[in-house]
Write an enzyme that holds these catalytic residues in place. Sequence first.
Site, PDB file in Angstrom:
ATOM      1  N   ASP A  28       0.833  -1.212   0.000  1.00 28.52           N
ATOM      2  CA  ASP A  28       0.000   0.000   0.000  1.00 28.52           C
ATOM      3  C   ASP A  28       0.868   1.264   0.000  1.00 28.52           C
ATOM      4  OD1 ASP A  28      -2.086  -1.731   0.132  1.00 28.52           O
ATOM      5  OD2 ASP A  28      -2.798  -1.123   2.118  1.00 28.52           O
ATOM      6  N   ALA A  29       1.980   1.211   0.733  1.00 27.52           N
ATOM      7  CA  ALA A  29       2.871   2.385   0.768  1.00 27.52           C
ATOM      8  C   ALA A  29       3.423   2.661  -0.622  1.00 27.52           C
ATOM      9  CB  ALA A  29       4.005   2.154   1.765  1.00 27.52           C
ATOM     10  N   VAL A  30       3.782   1.589  -1.342  1.00 24.33           N
ATOM     11  CA  VAL A  30       4.297   1.759  -2.711  1.00 24.33           C
ATOM     12  C   VAL A  30       3.205   2.330  -3.621  1.00 24.33           C
ATOM     13  CG1 VAL A  30       5.200   0.504  -4.730  1.00 24.33           C
ATOM     14  CG2 VAL A  30       6.045  -0.017  -2.432  1.00 24.33           C
ATOM     15  N   THR A  31       1.979   1.840  -3.454  1.00 21.18           N
ATOM     16  CA  THR A  31       0.852   2.342  -4.256  1.00 21.18           C
ATOM     17  C   THR A  31       0.675   3.845  -4.028  1.00 21.18           C
ATOM     18  OG1 THR A  31      -0.243   0.200  -3.944  1.00 21.18           O
ATOM     19  CG2 THR A  31      -1.606   1.988  -4.763  1.00 21.18           C
ATOM     20  N   ASP A  65       3.476   0.882 -10.293  1.00 20.47           N
ATOM     21  CA  ASP A  65       2.127   0.308 -10.309  1.00 20.47           C
ATOM     22  C   ASP A  65       2.166  -1.192 -10.568  1.00 20.47           C
ATOM     23  OD1 ASP A  65      -0.560  -0.018 -10.207  1.00 20.47           O
ATOM     24  OD2 ASP A  65      -0.981   0.942 -12.117  1.00 20.47           O
ATOM     25  N   ASP A  68       3.806  -2.777  -6.870  1.00 20.12           N
ATOM     26  CA  ASP A  68       2.957  -2.989  -5.679  1.00 20.12           C
ATOM     27  C   ASP A  68       2.213  -4.321  -5.752  1.00 20.12           C
ATOM     28  OD1 ASP A  68       1.140  -2.226  -7.649  1.00 20.12           O
ATOM     29  OD2 ASP A  68       0.360  -0.493  -6.561  1.00 20.12           O
ATOM     30  N   GLY A  69       1.723  -4.657  -6.956  1.00 15.61           N
ATOM     31  CA  GLY A  69       0.999  -5.920  -7.122  1.00 15.61           C
ATOM     32  C   GLY A  69       1.917  -7.122  -6.901  1.00 15.61           C
ATOM     33  N   ARG A  73       1.431  -9.930  -3.998  1.00 12.82           N
ATOM     34  CA  ARG A  73       1.344 -11.374  -4.277  1.00 12.82           C
ATOM     35  C   ARG A  73       2.452 -12.136  -3.566  1.00 12.82           C
ATOM     36  NH1 ARG A  73      -0.709  -9.054  -8.916  1.00 12.82           N
ATOM     37  NH2 ARG A  73       1.289  -8.825  -9.961  1.00 12.82           N
ATOM     38  N   ASP A  90      -5.064   4.932  -9.295  1.00 10.14           N
ATOM     39  CA  ASP A  90      -4.684   5.026 -10.721  1.00 10.14           C
ATOM     40  C   ASP A  90      -5.431   6.159 -11.420  1.00 10.14           C
ATOM     41  OD1 ASP A  90      -2.974   2.899 -10.596  1.00 10.14           O
ATOM     42  OD2 ASP A  90      -4.294   1.473 -11.618  1.00 10.14           O
TER      43      ASP A  90
HETATM   44  C1  LIG Z   1      13.632   4.758 -16.111  1.00 10.65           C
HETATM   45  C2  LIG Z   1      14.151   4.984 -17.458  1.00 10.65           C
HETATM   46  C3  LIG Z   1      13.170   5.707 -18.302  1.00 10.65           C
HETATM   47  C4  LIG Z   1      13.382   5.401 -19.752  1.00 10.65           C
HETATM   48  C5  LIG Z   1      12.338   6.086 -20.562  1.00 10.65           C
HETATM   49  C6  LIG Z   1      11.689   5.149 -21.484  1.00 10.65           C
HETATM   50  C7  LIG Z   1      10.408   5.743 -21.979  1.00 10.65           C
HETATM   51  C8  LIG Z   1       9.310   4.830 -21.696  1.00 10.65           C
HETATM   52  C9  LIG Z   1       8.083   5.568 -21.665  1.00 10.65           C
HETATM   53  C10 LIG Z   1       7.051   5.214 -21.018  1.00 10.65           C
HETATM   54  C11 LIG Z   1       6.937   4.049 -20.117  1.00 10.65           C
HETATM   55  C12 LIG Z   1       5.515   3.931 -19.674  1.00 10.65           C
HETATM   56  C13 LIG Z   1       5.412   3.057 -18.519  1.00 10.65           C
HETATM   57  C14 LIG Z   1       3.982   2.762 -18.235  1.00 10.65           C
HETATM   58  C15 LIG Z   1       3.923   1.918 -17.056  1.00 10.65           C
HETATM   59  C16 LIG Z   1       2.550   1.476 -16.770  1.00 10.65           C
HETATM   60  C17 LIG Z   1       2.589   0.565 -15.625  1.00 10.65           C
HETATM   61  C18 LIG Z   1       1.245   0.067 -15.309  1.00 10.65           C
HETATM   62  O1  LIG Z   1       0.224   0.595 -15.653  1.00 10.65           O
HETATM   63  O2  LIG Z   1       1.261  -1.058 -14.558  1.00 10.65           O
HETATM   64  C19 LIG Z   1       0.053  -1.563 -14.078  1.00 10.65           C
HETATM   65  C20 LIG Z   1      -0.552  -2.395 -15.153  1.00 10.65           C
HETATM   66  C21 LIG Z   1      -2.012  -2.669 -14.920  1.00 10.65           C
HETATM   67  O3  LIG Z   1      -2.224  -3.285 -13.695  1.00 10.65           O
HETATM   68  P1  LIG Z   1      -3.689  -3.475 -13.052  1.00 10.65           P
HETATM   69  O4  LIG Z   1      -4.372  -4.633 -13.703  1.00 10.65           O
HETATM   70  O5  LIG Z   1      -3.605  -3.439 -11.589  1.00 10.65           O
HETATM   71  O6  LIG Z   1      -4.331  -2.133 -13.413  1.00 10.65           O
HETATM   72  C22 LIG Z   1      -5.662  -1.974 -13.766  1.00 10.65           C
HETATM   73  C23 LIG Z   1      -5.676  -1.534 -15.197  1.00 10.65           C
HETATM   74  O7  LIG Z   1      -4.704  -0.528 -15.349  1.00 10.65           O
HETATM   75  C24 LIG Z   1      -7.032  -1.058 -15.646  1.00 10.65           C
HETATM   76  O8  LIG Z   1      -6.807  -0.274 -16.757  1.00 10.65           O
HETATM   77  P2  LIG Z   1      -7.879   0.001 -17.879  1.00 10.65           P
HETATM   78  O9  LIG Z   1      -7.355  -0.650 -19.098  1.00 10.65           O
HETATM   79  O10 LIG Z   1      -9.182  -0.539 -17.422  1.00 10.65           O
HETATM   80  O11 LIG Z   1      -7.861   1.477 -17.934  1.00 10.65           O
HETATM   81  C25 LIG Z   1      -7.819  -0.251 -14.642  1.00 10.65           C
HETATM   82  O12 LIG Z   1      -9.145  -0.439 -14.948  1.00 10.65           O
HETATM   83  C26 LIG Z   1      -7.664  -0.703 -13.226  1.00 10.65           C
HETATM   84  O13 LIG Z   1      -8.179   0.288 -12.414  1.00 10.65           O
HETATM   85  C27 LIG Z   1      -6.232  -0.949 -12.854  1.00 10.65           C
HETATM   86  O14 LIG Z   1      -6.124  -1.367 -11.532  1.00 10.65           O
HETATM   87  O15 LIG Z   1       0.268  -3.553 -15.202  1.00 10.65           O
HETATM   88  C28 LIG Z   1       0.557  -4.015 -16.418  1.00 10.65           C
HETATM   89  O16 LIG Z   1      -0.126  -3.780 -17.344  1.00 10.65           O
HETATM   90  C29 LIG Z   1       1.749  -4.863 -16.487  1.00 10.65           C
HETATM   91  C30 LIG Z   1       2.547  -4.508 -17.708  1.00 10.65           C
HETATM   92  C31 LIG Z   1       3.233  -3.191 -17.583  1.00 10.65           C
HETATM   93  C32 LIG Z   1       4.116  -2.981 -18.783  1.00 10.65           C
HETATM   94  C33 LIG Z   1       4.940  -1.774 -18.651  1.00 10.65           C
HETATM   95  C34 LIG Z   1       5.801  -1.622 -19.869  1.00 10.65           C
HETATM   96  C35 LIG Z   1       6.806  -0.575 -19.671  1.00 10.65           C
HETATM   97  C36 LIG Z   1       7.592  -0.377 -20.899  1.00 10.65           C
HETATM   98  C37 LIG Z   1       8.736   0.232 -20.920  1.00 10.65           C
HETATM   99  C38 LIG Z   1       9.390   0.719 -19.724  1.00 10.65           C
HETATM  100  C39 LIG Z   1      10.852   0.977 -19.990  1.00 10.65           C
HETATM  101  C40 LIG Z   1      11.593   1.266 -18.742  1.00 10.65           C
HETATM  102  C41 LIG Z   1      12.075   0.050 -18.042  1.00 10.65           C
HETATM  103  C42 LIG Z   1      12.795   0.416 -16.781  1.00 10.65           C
HETATM  104  C43 LIG Z   1      12.931  -0.777 -15.872  1.00 10.65           C
HETATM  105  C44 LIG Z   1      13.439  -0.335 -14.537  1.00 10.65           C
HETATM  106  C45 LIG Z   1      13.666  -1.469 -13.624  1.00 10.65           C
HETATM  107  N1  LIG Z   2      -1.400  -2.059  -2.624  1.00  7.35           N
HETATM  108  C1  LIG Z   2      -1.782  -3.092  -3.396  1.00  7.35           C
HETATM  109  C2  LIG Z   2      -1.693  -3.068  -4.778  1.00  7.35           C
HETATM  110  C3  LIG Z   2      -2.095  -4.142  -5.514  1.00  7.35           C
HETATM  111  N2  LIG Z   2      -2.587  -5.231  -4.883  1.00  7.35           N
HETATM  112  C4  LIG Z   2      -3.026  -6.413  -5.649  1.00  7.35           C
HETATM  113  O1  LIG Z   2      -2.378  -6.472  -6.910  1.00  7.35           O
HETATM  114  C5  LIG Z   2      -3.324  -6.353  -7.972  1.00  7.35           C
HETATM  115  C6  LIG Z   2      -2.811  -5.433  -9.021  1.00  7.35           C
HETATM  116  O2  LIG Z   2      -1.626  -5.925  -9.466  1.00  7.35           O
HETATM  117  P1  LIG Z   2      -0.621  -5.017 -10.348  1.00  7.35           P
HETATM  118  O3  LIG Z   2       0.505  -5.930 -10.619  1.00  7.35           O
HETATM  119  O4  LIG Z   2      -1.366  -4.641 -11.558  1.00  7.35           O
HETATM  120  O5  LIG Z   2      -0.278  -3.856  -9.490  1.00  7.35           O
HETATM  121  C7  LIG Z   2      -4.588  -5.830  -7.321  1.00  7.35           C
HETATM  122  O6  LIG Z   2      -5.725  -6.265  -8.025  1.00  7.35           O
HETATM  123  C8  LIG Z   2      -4.517  -6.412  -5.932  1.00  7.35           C
HETATM  124  O7  LIG Z   2      -4.989  -7.733  -5.955  1.00  7.35           O
HETATM  125  C9  LIG Z   2      -2.667  -5.256  -3.507  1.00  7.35           C
HETATM  126  O8  LIG Z   2      -3.144  -6.264  -2.904  1.00  7.35           O
HETATM  127  N3  LIG Z   2      -2.261  -4.185  -2.771  1.00  7.35           N
HETATM  128 MG   LIG Z   3      -2.717   0.228 -10.869  1.00 10.31          MG
HETATM  129 MG   LIG Z   4      -0.479  -1.828  -9.123  1.00 11.16          MG
END
Ligand SMILES: CCCCCCCC/C=C\CCCCCCCC(=O)OC[C@H](COP(=O)(O)O[C@@H]1[C@H](O)[C@H](OP(=O)(O)O)[C@@H](O)[C@H](O)[C@H]1O)OC(=O)CCCCCCC/C=C\CCCCCCCC
Ligand SMILES: Nc1ccn([C@@H]2O[C@H](COP(=O)(O)O)[C@@H](O)[C@H]2O)c(=O)n1
Ligand SMILES: [Mg+2]
Ligand SMILES: [Mg+2]
Length: 203
Positions: A28-31, A65, A68-69, A73, A90
Site C-alpha cells: 500500500d505504501a508503494v501504491t 504500479d 505494488d501488485g 502477491r 490510478d
Molecule cells: C527509467 C528509465 C526511463 C526510460 C524512458 C523510457 C520511456 C518509456 C516511456 C514510457 C513508459 C511507460 C510506462 C507505463 C507503465 C505502466 C505501468 C502500469 O500501468 O502497470 C500496471 C498495469 C495494470 O495493472 P492493473 O491490472 O492493476 O491495473 C488496472 C488496469 O490498469 C485497468 O486499466 P484500464 O485498461 O481498465 O484502464 C484499470 O481499470 C484498473 O483500475 C487498474 O487497476 O500492469 C501491467 O499492465 C503490467 C505490464 C506493464 C508494462 C509496462 C511496460 C513498460 C515499458 C517500458 C518501460 C521501460 C523502462 C524500463 C525500466 C525498468 C526499470 C527497472
Molecule cells: N497495494 C496493493 C496493490 C495491488 N494489490 C493487488 O495487486 C493487484 C494489481 O496488481 P498489479 O501488478 O497490476 O499492481 C490488485 O488487483 C490487488 O490484488 C494489492 O493487494 N495491494
Molecule cells: Mg494500478
Molecule cells: Mg499496481
Amino acid sequence: MLSRLRGAMTRLWTPLADALLRAGVSPDAVTVVGTVGVVVTALWAFPTGHLLLGALVITVFSLTDSLDGVMARRAGRSGPWGAFLDSTLDRFGDAAVFSGLVVWYAGGGDDRTTAALALACLVLGSVVPYARARAEGLGMTASGGIAERADRLFAVLVAALVVGLGAPTAVMTVVLALLALASAVTVAQRVAAVHRQVREGAR
Ligand SMILES: CCCCCCCC/C=C\CCCCCCCC(=O)OC[C@H](COP(=O)(O)O[C@@H]1[C@H](O)[C@H](OP(=O)(O)O)[C@@H](O)[C@H](O)[C@H]1O)OC(=O)CCCCCCC/C=C\CCCCCCCC
Ligand SMILES: Nc1ccn([C@@H]2O[C@H](COP(=O)(O)O)[C@@H](O)[C@H]2O)c(=O)n1
Ligand SMILES: [Mg+2]
Ligand SMILES: [Mg+2]
C-alpha cells in the site's frame, strides 16, 4: 497490448519486491508513493513545459504500479482492499498526466488543438476503466481492448519524451489524436463484451 509484459515485469520486480518487503515496506505504501509521485510530477512538470523531465520521472513512478501488485502477491496479501486502492489511485495518476498536458497546451504550449485532444484522452481514458469496473460490479468482465492503461500511459509518455527532446508539437498532436481514437474503440470493445455476456446470460 503491454499487459502481455506482465510476466516479464513480475520477474524484473521480484528481487526488489522481496527486498522492500524484508525492509518492512508495505504494498500500500508503494501504491500511495507511486501515485503521489505521478500526480505531483505531472501537475508541476507538464504545466511548466518540462516534458522530458516529466516523462522520465512519471515513467519511474508509473512503473511502481506493477511493483505494488508483485509485492502484494509475494507477501500473500493481495486482495480486495489492495485492488480497490490500486485502481482508485490510478485514476488520480491518469487524470494528472492528461490535465498537466491540457494546462500546458492551453497556456504556454499554445496549441489549442493539442489541448483539446489531451482533454479528449482524459475523458475517454476515464470511461475505459469505468466500463470495466461497472461490468465487474455487475458480475461480468470487460477488461482488455486495444488501449489499456499501460498502453495509454506508454503512448503519452513516449510522446512527451520525444517532444521534450525537441520534436515538433505535431508529434504530440498526432499521438493524442490516435490515443483518443484508440480509447474510444476500447470503450466500444468493452461495451460489446458486456452486451455479449448479457445476451448469452438471457439465453
Ligand atoms: C527509467 C528509465 C526511463 C526510460 C524512458 C523510457 C520511456 C518509456 C516511456 C514510457 C513508459 C511507460 C510506462 C507505463 C507503465 C505502466 C505501468 C502500469 O500501468 O502497470 C500496471 C498495469 C495494470 O495493472 P492493473 O491490472 O492493476 O491495473 C488496472 C488496469 O490498469 C485497468 O486499466 P484500464 O485498461 O481498465 O484502464 C484499470 O481499470 C484498473 O483500475 C487498474 O487497476 O500492469 C501491467 O499492465 C503490467 C505490464 C506493464 C508494462 C509496462 C511496460 C513498460 C515499458 C517500458 C518501460 C521501460 C523502462 C524500463 C525500466 C525498468 C526499470 C527497472
Ligand atoms: N497495494 C496493493 C496493490 C495491488 N494489490 C493487488 O495487486 C493487484 C494489481 O496488481 P498489479 O501488478 O497490476 O499492481 C490488485 O488487483 C490487488 O490484488 C494489492 O493487494 N495491494
Ligand atoms: Mg494500478
Ligand atoms: Mg499496481
